[in-house]
Enzyme design. Structure first.
Site, PDB file in Angstrom:
ATOM      1  N   GLN A  98       0.820  -1.177  -0.150  1.00 57.42           N
ATOM      2  CA  GLN A  98      -0.051  -0.041  -0.046  1.00 57.42           C
ATOM      3  C   GLN A  98       1.161   1.267  -0.038  1.00 57.42           C
ATOM      4  OE1 GLN A  98      -2.946  -2.019   3.380  1.00 57.42           O
ATOM      5  NE2 GLN A  98      -3.402   0.073   3.043  1.00 57.42           N
ATOM      6  N   GLU A 115       0.075  -1.596   4.634  1.00 58.34           N
ATOM      7  CA  GLU A 115       0.765  -0.207   4.691  1.00 58.34           C
ATOM      8  C   GLU A 115       2.233  -0.259   5.212  1.00 58.34           C
ATOM      9  OE1 GLU A 115      -1.956   2.481   6.879  1.00 58.34           O
ATOM     10  OE2 GLU A 115      -0.341   4.034   7.216  1.00 58.34           O
ATOM     11  N   ARG A 161      -5.057   7.616  16.913  1.00 58.19           N
ATOM     12  CA  ARG A 161      -6.484   7.664  16.332  1.00 58.19           C
ATOM     13  C   ARG A 161      -7.488   7.071  17.144  1.00 58.19           C
ATOM     14  NH1 ARG A 161      -9.043   8.944  11.421  1.00 58.19           N
ATOM     15  NH2 ARG A 161      -7.026   9.289   9.985  1.00 58.19           N
ATOM     16  N   ARG A 183      -8.222  -1.165   8.763  1.00 56.48           N
ATOM     17  CA  ARG A 183      -9.400  -0.550   8.393  1.00 56.48           C
ATOM     18  C   ARG A 183      -9.870   0.089   9.620  1.00 56.48           C
ATOM     19  NH1 ARG A 183     -13.738  -3.019   3.899  1.00 56.48           N
ATOM     20  NH2 ARG A 183     -14.225  -0.685   3.026  1.00 56.48           N
ATOM     21  N   ALA A 243      -5.770   5.583   5.400  1.00 52.44           N
ATOM     22  CA  ALA A 243      -6.673   6.616   6.007  1.00 52.44           C
ATOM     23  C   ALA A 243      -7.736   7.237   5.057  1.00 52.44           C
ATOM     24  CB  ALA A 243      -5.662   7.919   6.327  1.00 52.44           C
ATOM     25  N   GLU A 248     -12.887   3.463   5.119  1.00 54.33           N
ATOM     26  CA  GLU A 248     -12.844   2.986   6.408  1.00 54.33           C
ATOM     27  C   GLU A 248     -14.101   3.013   7.207  1.00 54.33           C
ATOM     28  OE1 GLU A 248      -9.097   5.395   7.090  1.00 54.33           O
ATOM     29  OE2 GLU A 248      -8.493   3.323   8.389  1.00 54.33           O
TER      30      GLU A 248
HETATM   31  N1  MTE Z   1     -11.734  -1.682   0.026  1.00 49.67           N
HETATM   32  C1  MTE Z   1     -11.219  -3.011  -0.510  1.00 49.67           C
HETATM   33  N2  MTE Z   1     -11.767  -3.791  -1.615  1.00 49.67           N
HETATM   34  N3  MTE Z   1      -9.837  -3.477  -0.350  1.00 49.67           N
HETATM   35  C2  MTE Z   1      -9.037  -2.975   0.477  1.00 49.67           C
HETATM   36  O1  MTE Z   1      -8.070  -3.602   0.855  1.00 49.67           O
HETATM   37  N4  MTE Z   1      -8.854  -1.181   2.239  1.00 49.67           N
HETATM   38  C3  MTE Z   1      -9.531  -0.335   3.412  1.00 49.67           C
HETATM   39  C4  MTE Z   1     -10.638   0.541   2.463  1.00 49.67           C
HETATM   40  N5  MTE Z   1     -11.402  -0.319   1.654  1.00 49.67           N
HETATM   41  C5  MTE Z   1      -9.438  -1.762   1.376  1.00 49.67           C
HETATM   42  C6  MTE Z   1     -10.842  -1.438   1.063  1.00 49.67           C
HETATM   43  C7  MTE Z   1      -8.752   0.502   3.773  1.00 49.67           C
HETATM   44  S1  MTE Z   1      -7.712   0.039   5.337  1.00 49.67           S
HETATM   45  C8  MTE Z   1      -8.534   1.827   3.546  1.00 49.67           C
HETATM   46  S2  MTE Z   1      -7.514   3.006   4.416  1.00 49.67           S
HETATM   47  C9  MTE Z   1      -9.030   2.520   2.248  1.00 49.67           C
HETATM   48  O2  MTE Z   1      -9.751   1.592   1.863  1.00 49.67           O
HETATM   49  C10 MTE Z   1      -7.783   2.975   1.307  1.00 49.67           C
HETATM   50  O3  MTE Z   1      -8.332   3.426   0.321  1.00 49.67           O
HETATM   51  P1  MTE Z   1      -9.073   4.747   0.034  1.00 49.67           P
HETATM   52  O4  MTE Z   1      -8.202   5.662   0.820  1.00 49.67           O
HETATM   53  O5  MTE Z   1      -8.727   4.884  -1.449  1.00 49.67           O
HETATM   54  O6  MTE Z   1     -10.398   5.000   0.505  1.00 49.67           O
HETATM   55  N1  HPA Z   2      -4.576   6.606   9.041  1.00 49.40           N
HETATM   56  C1  HPA Z   2      -3.739   5.382   8.166  1.00 49.40           C
HETATM   57  N2  HPA Z   2      -2.636   5.465   8.334  1.00 49.40           N
HETATM   58  C2  HPA Z   2      -1.747   6.374   8.828  1.00 49.40           C
HETATM   59  C3  HPA Z   2      -2.259   7.273   9.696  1.00 49.40           C
HETATM   60  C4  HPA Z   2      -3.697   7.316   9.655  1.00 49.40           C
HETATM   61  O1  HPA Z   2      -4.327   8.384  10.225  1.00 49.40           O
HETATM   62  N3  HPA Z   2      -1.266   8.281  10.090  1.00 49.40           N
HETATM   63  C5  HPA Z   2      -0.139   7.303   9.930  1.00 49.40           C
HETATM   64  N4  HPA Z   2      -0.388   6.347   8.928  1.00 49.40           N
HETATM   65 MO1  MOS Z   3      -6.121   1.854   6.059  1.00 54.70          MO
HETATM   66  S1  MOS Z   3      -6.039   0.946   7.805  1.00 54.70           S
HETATM   67  O1  MOS Z   3      -5.592   3.490   6.833  1.00 54.70           O
HETATM   68  O2  MOS Z   3      -4.960   1.310   5.189  1.00 54.70           O
END
Ligand code: MTE
Ligand code: HPA
Ligand code: MOS
Length: 782
Positions: free
Chosen positions: A206, A241, A319, A351, A517, A731
């Site tokens: 990621q 991540e 957080r 998440r 995030a 999330e």
């Molecule tokens: N959705 C899918 N299908 N697969 C994933 O790995 N990760 C989640 C969420 N939704 C995830 C997901 C997490 S932990 C986060 S932080 C966000 O997607 C990251 O993507 P975004 O910032 O584009 O929402």
């Molecule tokens: N969310 C997800 N990942 C992160 C953050 C957060 O707030 N800060 C540092 N890594």
């Molecule tokens: Mo999502 S736990 O911030 O990869």
């Protein structure tokens, strides 16, 4: 899916859909394991520590080295750079040196001519390790002063002074367990040597830049000699991540030593055993209320089980503090959090990133208060929802949709009828009971570490009019690539088919923040928007010049002003009138006139700041709100249950892609319900993972998903800092799943009003059964 026809849908620009769907369904999408192998590729496998804590006396590699196909075995002695992969705190060696700190900690890395040969050789490695005491409990670690970072406290008002005004004071303790990410694609990397001592690494990460940095540290190479490339992940959920880096560094190290490509895609069991999970938390709360159920004061202590190294734990910890009051306004708050070092694999992002752990505690406190006050929990929840202008414990003022979501949910789903149905059902059935619970959410959008809130995009328009888009965003199923294509297609007003998103590469986009995030679409999307606008600004004078030089292209004969040029659906408009100049002609004209058709833009979220010395500031660009109503049915003879329905009003801002957002909401809820009800991570007292296969670790399947998930989007046109005002969605929905725990608790209490169920998640059928037939109050106060 009828989502797009909903009356409350926002505009759906640029062909809103999930652009990966056709290739996914045909099995054509490329994941790490689908990359064609270069001839001569070797395969790695890690030997992980068999015990959780100990001193390594001797490592016996002789027998493994003799195994067929083995090329070389690497240990810490082979690290050419620095044996360190800690991201926030430098406390995590890639290879164990003198000590091991958790079961599965990499000690050696076998490289062989096949996957099977490497794994076979790993089974022949022996290690003499003198065992040392093992701690798996965070409170025990805290008591011994084993903290990853100093504790932190958020304060608002004065709790000490507030208690005397409280009519009711409720105290208790909660436990939330970890959670295995179970991304479909396991961790892995493939490193290939490049000319002049450079390297390319394909990684299921990621955070391409974090992976690049870790590879640099381990190998000693400069970052410009390392290209990390990611096409997409088969899921990350936070598990990649920070924890993709080690595997990439192992492959890179071996690749540089041997001069051959090296690949390691972890077998599922290695992945489950060697990687960290969601942080388990143990927490104490004290909640003070007036006679009407207004919350006056809240004190809470969080004991985070960080595992053996910092990883992302300090960020997850903060957080938890940011979200400790969930969607409520509490005037007096004191929240303290301890990150406790234990002998488990380092726990990591998942998440919600500590937010869900914080929210469970306040919901538990409210549930317990409701019993004491003899009023429904919903009355307390509703009476304390945030209003705009209310201050969070960290100083930011709310722009709240909490009431809007709650009220709309009550009305839309007919709460009176739902509650009556549950009551009637329970009156009629002796051995089956239903429970209902509300779960409001409030989640801050932005990395809590302000500096990470930046992104870049690189846009090229080619002379045939097609557009190449690169960003730092990593696609992991969440649909960010589709949203990026939508942004470019919308700003240019061209067909989305003209836009192609490129694989994420540290050579094209440098210094990326992790895709995490929930902020990926906002940060990278804003950068795409800026880059496209910059190109558009250069195209307008070109269009004006072309139209002026060629009156046949336009209807009006007046001189064309660049400011009156617009592009709509691939056609140039002048002063609102269509011309016959098309996008492709315009692009070629710009090229002929030697106008740049490329742009690299940088976006940094404005307005956000945080002062760590005061624990106050404005850390979030905005918040996402929502309310879920969860209903569950419990078999009171067996403790089995089903989650019947989750009915939601979700604050999406002005969603730019309802199909993707609905998918994120459905997936998040099911993952949240899994965490709260059935997924049980079990380590024994020696720190060995007992739930290390899918037969001992239960994740939700289609049968345990709610029979109904109803999603209504609260469409708000308020100005926010989201891309196209389409709020982040990744999330927040996971936290609706917390409602399932409380719906089940209510069902248990409908059968056994004497039950004093401990606030201990997950609420597995076994625990439900204990609650159903509990006579004495449990000593863990519930
Ligand atoms: N959705 C899918 N299908 N697969 C994933 O790995 N990760 C989640 C969420 N939704 C995830 C997901 C997490 S932990 C986060 S932080 C966000 O997607 C990251 O993507 P975004 O910032 O584009 O929402
Ligand atoms: N969310 C997800 N990942 C992160 C953050 C957060 O707030 N800060 C540092 N890594
Ligand atoms: Mo999502 S736990 O911030 O990869």
């Amino acid at each position: 899916m009828s989502a797009n026809k909903k009356p409350n849908a926002g505009p759906q620009p640029g062909g809103a859909r999930h652009f990966d769907a056709p290739a996914h369904t045909r099995g054509q999408s490329i994941f790490l394991d689908d990359i064609p192998l270069v001839h001569g590729t070797l395969f790695g496998a890690a030997f992980g520590s068999p015990i959780a804590h100990g001193h390594i006396r001797q490592l016996h590699l002789d027998e493994a080295v003799q195994c067929p196909g083995v090329v070389r075995i690497f240990t810490h002695k082979d690290v050419s750079g620095e044996n360190q992969i800690g991201g926030i705190v430098p406390d995590e060696p890639l290879f164990a040196e003198t000590h091991v700190h958790y079961c599965g900690m990499p000690v050696a890395f076998v490289v062989a001519t096949s996957d099977a040969a490497a794994r076979h050789a790993v089974s022949k490695i022996k290690a003499d390790i003198d065992p040392l005491p093992v701690t798996t409990d965070p409170r025990e670690a805290q008591a011994r002063g084993e903290l990853i970072v100093p504790p932190r406290t958020f304060r608002l008002g004065d709790t000490a002074a507030a208690w005397q005004h409280c009519i009711h004071i409720i105290e208790g303790r909660t436990e939330t367990n970890g959670q295995e990410h179970l991304y479909i694609e396991t961790q892995g990397a493939y490193a290939l040597p490049q000319e002049n001592n450079a390297i390319r690494v394909y990684s299921s990460t990621q955070a391409p830049t974090a992976t690049q940095r870790a590879v640099g540290k381990i190998t000693g190479l400069a970052m410009h000699a390392i290209d990390v490339e990611v096409t997409r992940l088969g899921g990350g959920f936070g598990g990649k991540e920070d924890q993709a880096n080690g595997w990439a560094a192992l492959c890179a190290l071996a690749c540089l030593h041997l001069g051959t490509p090296v690949k390691y895609a972890l077998p599922r069991t290695d992945d489950i055993v060697m990687t960290g999970k969601r942080h388990p938390y143990s927490s104490d709360f004290k909640l003070g209320l007036d006679a009407e159920g207004k919350i006056l004061a809240y004190e809470v202590s969080f004991y985070q089980n960080a595992g053996a190294a910092a990883d992302l734990s300090p960020a997850v910890l903060e957080r938890t503090l940011f979200h400790c009051t969930n969607s409520y306004y509490i005037p007096n708050v004191k929240a303290t959090a301890y990150s406790c070092r234990t002998h488990l694999p380092p726990n990591t992002a998942f998440r919600g990133f500590g937010g869900p752990q914080g929210m469970f505690v306040i919901e538990a406190a409210i549930a317990k208060a409701a019993e004491t006050l003899g009023m429904p929990a919903t009355r307390i929840q509703k009476a304390n929802l945030l209003r705009s202008g209310d201050e969070f414990p960290y100083g930011q003022k709310a722009v709240s949709e909490a009431h809007a979501c709650w009220q709309k949910a009550e009305q839309l789903y007919g709460i009176d009828v739902l509650e009556q149905q549950v009551e009637d059902f329970n009156a009629k059935h002796r051995l089956t009971k239903k429970g209902i619970a509300f779960m409001p959410i409030c989640f801050g959008i932005s990395f809590t570490k302000t500096l990470l809130n930046q992104a870049r995009a690189l846009v090229h328009v080619y002379t045939d009019g097609s557009v190449s888009l690169s960003t730092g965003a990593v696609e992991m199923g969440q649909g960010v690539n589709s949203k990026m294509i939508q942004v470019a297609a919308t700003v240019f007003s061209i067909d989305a088919a003209l836009v192609r998103i490129q694989a994420t590469s540290t050579q094209r986009i440098a210094n990326t923040s992790p895709s995490a995030a929930s902020a990926t679409a906002d940060l990278n999307g804003k950068a795409v928007e800026m880059a496209c606008h910059a190109i558009l600004d250069r195209l307008r004078p070109v269009a004006a010049a072309e139209l002026n030089a060629n009156p046949a292209l336009r209807s009006s004969q007046a001189t064309v002003d660049p400011a009156s040029i617009q592009i709509r659906n691939g056609l140039v408009y002048n002063d609102g009138e269509p011309t016959i100049l098309h996008w492709k002609q315009l692009i070629m004209a710009a090229y002929v006139r030697r106008v740049s058709l490329s742009e690299h833009s940088h976006y940094a979220t404005p307005q956000i700041h945080f002062d760590y010395t005061k624990e106050k500031g404005h850390p979030f660009a905005y918040h996402v709100y929502g309310t879920a109503i969860v209903t569950a049915t419990l078999d009171c003879l067996r403790g089995r249950y089903s989650i019947d329905a989750v009915k939601i009003v979700h604050d999406a801002g002005a969603s730019m892609n309802l199909t993707i957002d609905r998918g994120q909401i459905e997936g998040g809820i099911v993952q949240g319900i899994g965490w709260m009800t059935m997924e049980e991570v079990v380590y024994d007292e020696k720190g060995r993972l007992r739930s290390n296969t899918l037969s001992t670790y239960k994740v939700p399947d289609i049968y345990s998903a709610p029979a109904e998930i109803a999603v209504d989007f609260l469409h708000t046109d308020r100005n926010n800092l989201a891309v196209f005002r389409s709020k982040a969605v990744g999330e927040p929905p996971l936290m609706y799943g917390i409602g399932a725990w409380f719906a089940l608790r209510n069902a248990i209490r409908a059968f056994n009003p004497a039950a004093r169920l401990p606030f201990d998640a997950p609420l597995t059928p076994e625990k439900a059964l204990m609650g159903l037939y509990q006579k004495q109050p449990s000593h863990v106060a519930g």
